[in-house]
Design a protein around this motif. Structure first.
Motif, PDB file in Angstrom:
ATOM      1  N   GLY A 146       4.769  -6.280  -6.802  1.00 25.66           N
ATOM      2  CA  GLY A 146       3.321  -6.312  -6.577  1.00 25.66           C
ATOM      3  C   GLY A 146       2.930  -7.345  -5.540  1.00 25.66           C
ATOM      4  N   ALA A 147       3.509  -8.545  -5.639  1.00 23.08           N
ATOM      5  CA  ALA A 147       3.195  -9.609  -4.682  1.00 23.08           C
ATOM      6  C   ALA A 147       3.681  -9.249  -3.281  1.00 23.08           C
ATOM      7  N   ALA A 148       4.891  -8.720  -3.183  1.00 27.67           N
ATOM      8  CA  ALA A 148       5.436  -8.366  -1.873  1.00 27.67           C
ATOM      9  C   ALA A 148       4.642  -7.222  -1.240  1.00 27.67           C
ATOM     10  N   GLN A 149       4.210  -6.263  -2.059  1.00 24.60           N
ATOM     11  CA  GLN A 149       3.411  -5.157  -1.512  1.00 24.60           C
ATOM     12  C   GLN A 149       2.099  -5.675  -0.933  1.00 24.60           C
ATOM     13  N   ALA A 150       1.502  -6.659  -1.575  1.00 25.12           N
ATOM     14  CA  ALA A 150       0.270  -7.242  -1.045  1.00 25.12           C
ATOM     15  C   ALA A 150       0.505  -7.855   0.332  1.00 25.12           C
ATOM     16  N   SER A 151       1.622  -8.570   0.493  1.00 24.31           N
ATOM     17  CA  SER A 151       1.930  -9.165   1.794  1.00 24.31           C
ATOM     18  C   SER A 151       2.219  -8.098   2.846  1.00 24.31           C
ATOM     19  N   VAL A 152       2.920  -7.047   2.463  1.00 23.39           N
ATOM     20  CA  VAL A 152       3.209  -5.968   3.411  1.00 23.39           C
ATOM     21  C   VAL A 152       1.912  -5.275   3.846  1.00 23.39           C
ATOM     22  N   ASP A 153       1.031  -4.992   2.898  1.00 28.57           N
ATOM     23  CA  ASP A 153      -0.241  -4.350   3.239  1.00 28.57           C
ATOM     24  C   ASP A 153      -1.061  -5.217   4.194  1.00 28.57           C
ATOM     25  N   GLU A 154      -1.098  -6.514   3.909  1.00 20.54           N
ATOM     26  CA  GLU A 154      -1.850  -7.427   4.786  1.00 20.54           C
ATOM     27  C   GLU A 154      -1.222  -7.506   6.177  1.00 20.54           C
TER      28      GLU A 154
ATOM     29  N   GLY B  32      -0.782  -6.233  26.115  1.00 21.89           N
ATOM     30  CA  GLY B  32      -1.635  -5.079  26.323  1.00 21.89           C
ATOM     31  C   GLY B  32      -1.530  -3.997  25.275  1.00 21.89           C
ATOM     32  N   TYR B  33      -0.784  -4.236  24.196  1.00 16.32           N
ATOM     33  CA  TYR B  33      -0.620  -3.243  23.143  1.00 16.32           C
ATOM     34  C   TYR B  33      -0.849  -3.883  21.778  1.00 16.32           C
ATOM     35  N   ARG B  34      -1.217  -3.037  20.820  1.00 19.03           N
ATOM     36  CA  ARG B  34      -1.232  -3.490  19.428  1.00 19.03           C
ATOM     37  C   ARG B  34       0.203  -3.824  19.015  1.00 19.03           C
ATOM     38  N   LEU B  35       0.360  -4.862  18.204  1.00 19.64           N
ATOM     39  CA  LEU B  35       1.709  -5.239  17.765  1.00 19.64           C
ATOM     40  C   LEU B  35       2.416  -4.102  17.038  1.00 19.64           C
ATOM     41  N   SER B  36       1.651  -3.269  16.360  1.00 18.41           N
ATOM     42  CA  SER B  36       2.259  -2.162  15.608  1.00 18.41           C
ATOM     43  C   SER B  36       2.937  -1.149  16.520  1.00 18.41           C
ATOM     44  N   LYS B  37       2.651  -1.188  17.830  1.00 16.72           N
ATOM     45  CA  LYS B  37       3.296  -0.277  18.774  1.00 16.72           C
ATOM     46  C   LYS B  37       4.738  -0.681  19.055  1.00 16.72           C
ATOM     47  N   PHE B  38       5.094  -1.920  18.755  1.00 20.91           N
ATOM     48  CA  PHE B  38       6.444  -2.422  19.024  1.00 20.91           C
ATOM     49  C   PHE B  38       7.344  -2.125  17.823  1.00 20.91           C
ATOM     50  N   GLN B  39       8.465  -1.460  18.091  1.00 18.95           N
ATOM     51  CA  GLN B  39       9.368  -1.110  16.999  1.00 18.95           C
ATOM     52  C   GLN B  39       9.948  -2.338  16.310  1.00 18.95           C
ATOM     53  N   GLY B  40      10.074  -3.430  17.066  1.00 20.35           N
ATOM     54  CA  GLY B  40      10.567  -4.661  16.459  1.00 20.35           C
ATOM     55  C   GLY B  40       9.633  -5.208  15.403  1.00 20.35           C
ATOM     56  N   VAL B  41       8.385  -4.747  15.415  1.00 15.44           N
ATOM     57  CA  VAL B  41       7.401  -5.140  14.398  1.00 15.44           C
ATOM     58  C   VAL B  41       7.265  -4.063  13.330  1.00 15.44           C
TER      59      VAL B  41
ATOM     60  N   LEU C 133       8.680  -3.505   8.864  1.00 18.86           N
ATOM     61  CA  LEU C 133       7.708  -3.176   7.821  1.00 18.86           C
ATOM     62  C   LEU C 133       8.023  -1.830   7.181  1.00 18.86           C
ATOM     63  N   ALA C 134       8.511  -0.888   7.985  1.00 22.76           N
ATOM     64  CA  ALA C 134       8.932   0.397   7.428  1.00 22.76           C
ATOM     65  C   ALA C 134      10.111   0.207   6.461  1.00 22.76           C
ATOM     66  N   GLU C 135      11.024  -0.689   6.817  1.00 21.43           N
ATOM     67  CA  GLU C 135      12.141  -0.997   5.924  1.00 21.43           C
ATOM     68  C   GLU C 135      11.642  -1.620   4.623  1.00 21.43           C
ATOM     69  N   HIS C 136      10.652  -2.512   4.733  1.00 17.78           N
ATOM     70  CA  HIS C 136      10.109  -3.157   3.533  1.00 17.78           C
ATOM     71  C   HIS C 136       9.461  -2.123   2.617  1.00 17.78           C
ATOM     72  N   GLU C 137       8.712  -1.189   3.211  1.00 20.24           N
ATOM     73  CA  GLU C 137       8.106  -0.138   2.386  1.00 20.24           C
ATOM     74  C   GLU C 137       9.189   0.651   1.658  1.00 20.24           C
TER      75      GLU C 137
ATOM     76  N   GLN D 260       8.757 -13.505   3.234  1.00 23.58           N
ATOM     77  CA  GLN D 260       9.073 -14.428   4.328  1.00 23.58           C
ATOM     78  C   GLN D 260       8.931 -13.728   5.679  1.00 23.58           C
ATOM     79  N   ASN D 261       9.409 -12.502   5.780  1.00 19.97           N
ATOM     80  CA  ASN D 261       9.304 -11.798   7.051  1.00 19.97           C
ATOM     81  C   ASN D 261       7.857 -11.462   7.394  1.00 19.97           C
ATOM     82  N   CYS D 262       7.055 -11.154   6.377  1.00 20.91           N
ATOM     83  CA  CYS D 262       5.630 -10.920   6.624  1.00 20.91           C
ATOM     84  C   CYS D 262       4.970 -12.180   7.185  1.00 20.91           C
TER      85      CYS D 262
END
Length: 387
Positions: free
Chosen positions: A253-261, A273-282, A286-290, A333-335
């Motif tokens: 539950g706690a980790a999901q809150a951090s991932v959502d944020e 010039g891009y949203r951070l979410s456009k970078f696969q390194g970001v 997060l996809a792995e965490h989900e 920690q990664n979040c």
């Protein structure tokens, strides 16, 4: 929480109530409540009134008589909003389960309703200074004297040590047996003469608190014994399967809150010039965490379903207990790191979740103990080291 399970209409309503309460009443004040080293009595009573503390307790005692699966749904939901308050959802159902199974009707009536209502806290008194993970070789003694037992010794690493009004305490009643068979269980009021307590200065879970409880010739009525004499250790071991699953769901539950944020942050923050979410390194981490969270969550609820069906689930409970605290600490920690320099401030909740969650890599059994249990349950005694 992402996984949806086949729930009755009533239990689905409970889940929704817990999620709404966590988001509307708990999440915003999670960090500020850390500065007050005690649980909020007002929030405890609110949770109790909604049936969110000990849902496994039957209705006559103030609960809703829900199965373990619902207990898990509530625990995860509360931890999403406030990891520390979710300790109530982990400890109290375990203690109430032991009392419901083994205590006299008088003891049940004395303690369970107030625990379920959030009016009191009962700590779990198992760990001792010399034992740690070797929990069966207890030295705190309870010597019979007429219709009383005289307690002597120290319990340590006790959650709620300073604020609990009672403690489910395990003590050696047969000094001739140094193993688990010489142990009995008692509910001991912590305002008795001869009881003293000290608090530890811990890294996290400060509103819960942890410390030692000392017994200096404390007289405890024999009527406070839970179950039969010299069988107490077996009673609590039955409950550990439940608490280990609930601990895993706290961490999830706690980790999901951090991932959502963090998803929300990287979807708005721009670089080059891009949203951070456009970078696969970001986005890929997060996809792995989900994926990790959903996998652990699914095993948790599968294990609770086994428990509700009366099937053996010790192996699965040990699996989620070692995995979730470890992996969720890494996820949080990664979040924090994905928030860049802002993540290194005390302003964001990730740092507190990191400190709060990491402690459960130790509490209720380390990863090494859990892996020993998994090996034993899988291949028997050939997978366990004995003297």
């Amino acid at each position: 929480m992402k996984t949806q399970w086949m729930l009755s209409e009533d239990h689905e309503m409970v889940r929704q109530t817990a999620e709404r309460f966590a988001r509307e009443r708990l999440r915003e004040g999670y960090q500020s409540r850390e500065s007050i080293p005690t649980m909020s009595q007002a929030l405890m009573r609110e949770m109790g009134a909604l049936g969110l503390i000990a849902p496994n307790v039957p209705e006559p005692f103030g609960g809703i008589g829900a199965p373990s699966l619902v207990n898990g749904l509530i625990c995860e939901a509360i931890a999403y909003g406030d990891f520390n308050l979710s300790y109530l959802n982990m400890v109290t159902p375990l203690i109430c389960d032991v009392l419901l199974r083994h205590a006299s009707p008088a003891v049940q009536e004395q303690y369970i309703p107030s625990l379920a209502a959030g009016e009191s806290i009962c700590a779990l008194g198992l760990t001792e200074p010399r034992g740690g993970s070797d929990a069966s070789h207890l030295v705190v003694s309870a010597t019979r004297k007429g219709d009383k037992f005289i307690f002597k010794g120290e319990k340590t690493s006790i959650s709620f040590a300073e604020q609990a009004s009672s403690m489910l305490t395990f003590a050696r009643t047969n000094p001739e047996d140094s193993g688990p068979r010489g142990v009995s269980a008692f509910v001991v009021p912590l305002d008795l003469p001869g009881v003293s307590r000290i608090a530890f200065n811990d890294i996290g879970t400060k509103p819960v608190g942890r410390g030692s409880v000392f017994f200096d010739d404390v007289e405890v009525p024999a009527s406070a014994m839970i179950g039969r004499e010299n069988t107490g250790f077996t009673q609590i071991m039955e409950g550990f399967d439940l608490s280990r699953i609930l601990i895993a769901l706290q961490c999830i539950g706690a980790a999901q809150a951090s991932v959502d944020e963090t998803w929300a942050y990287v979807s708005e923050r721009e670089a080059f010039g891009y949203r951070l979410s456009k970078f696969q390194g970001v986005s890929f981490p997060l996809a792995e965490h989900e994926s990790q969270l959903e996998s652990m969550r699914t095993l948790c609820y599968h294990t609770l379903a086994l428990r509700d069906a009366g099937k053996r689930h010790t192996r699965e409970a040990a699996m989620v207990k070692w995995m979730a605290p470890k992996f969720c600490t890494d996820i949080i920690q990664n979040c924090l790191l994905l928030h860049g320099h802002y993540g290194y401030t005390m302003d964001l909740p990730h740092q507190q979740r990191l400190r709060d969650v990491m402690g459960l890599q130790i509490g209720d059994g380390t990863a090494q103990i859990m892996k020993t249990i998994i090996a034993r349950e899988t291949i028997g005694s050939v997978g366990v080291h004995y003297k």
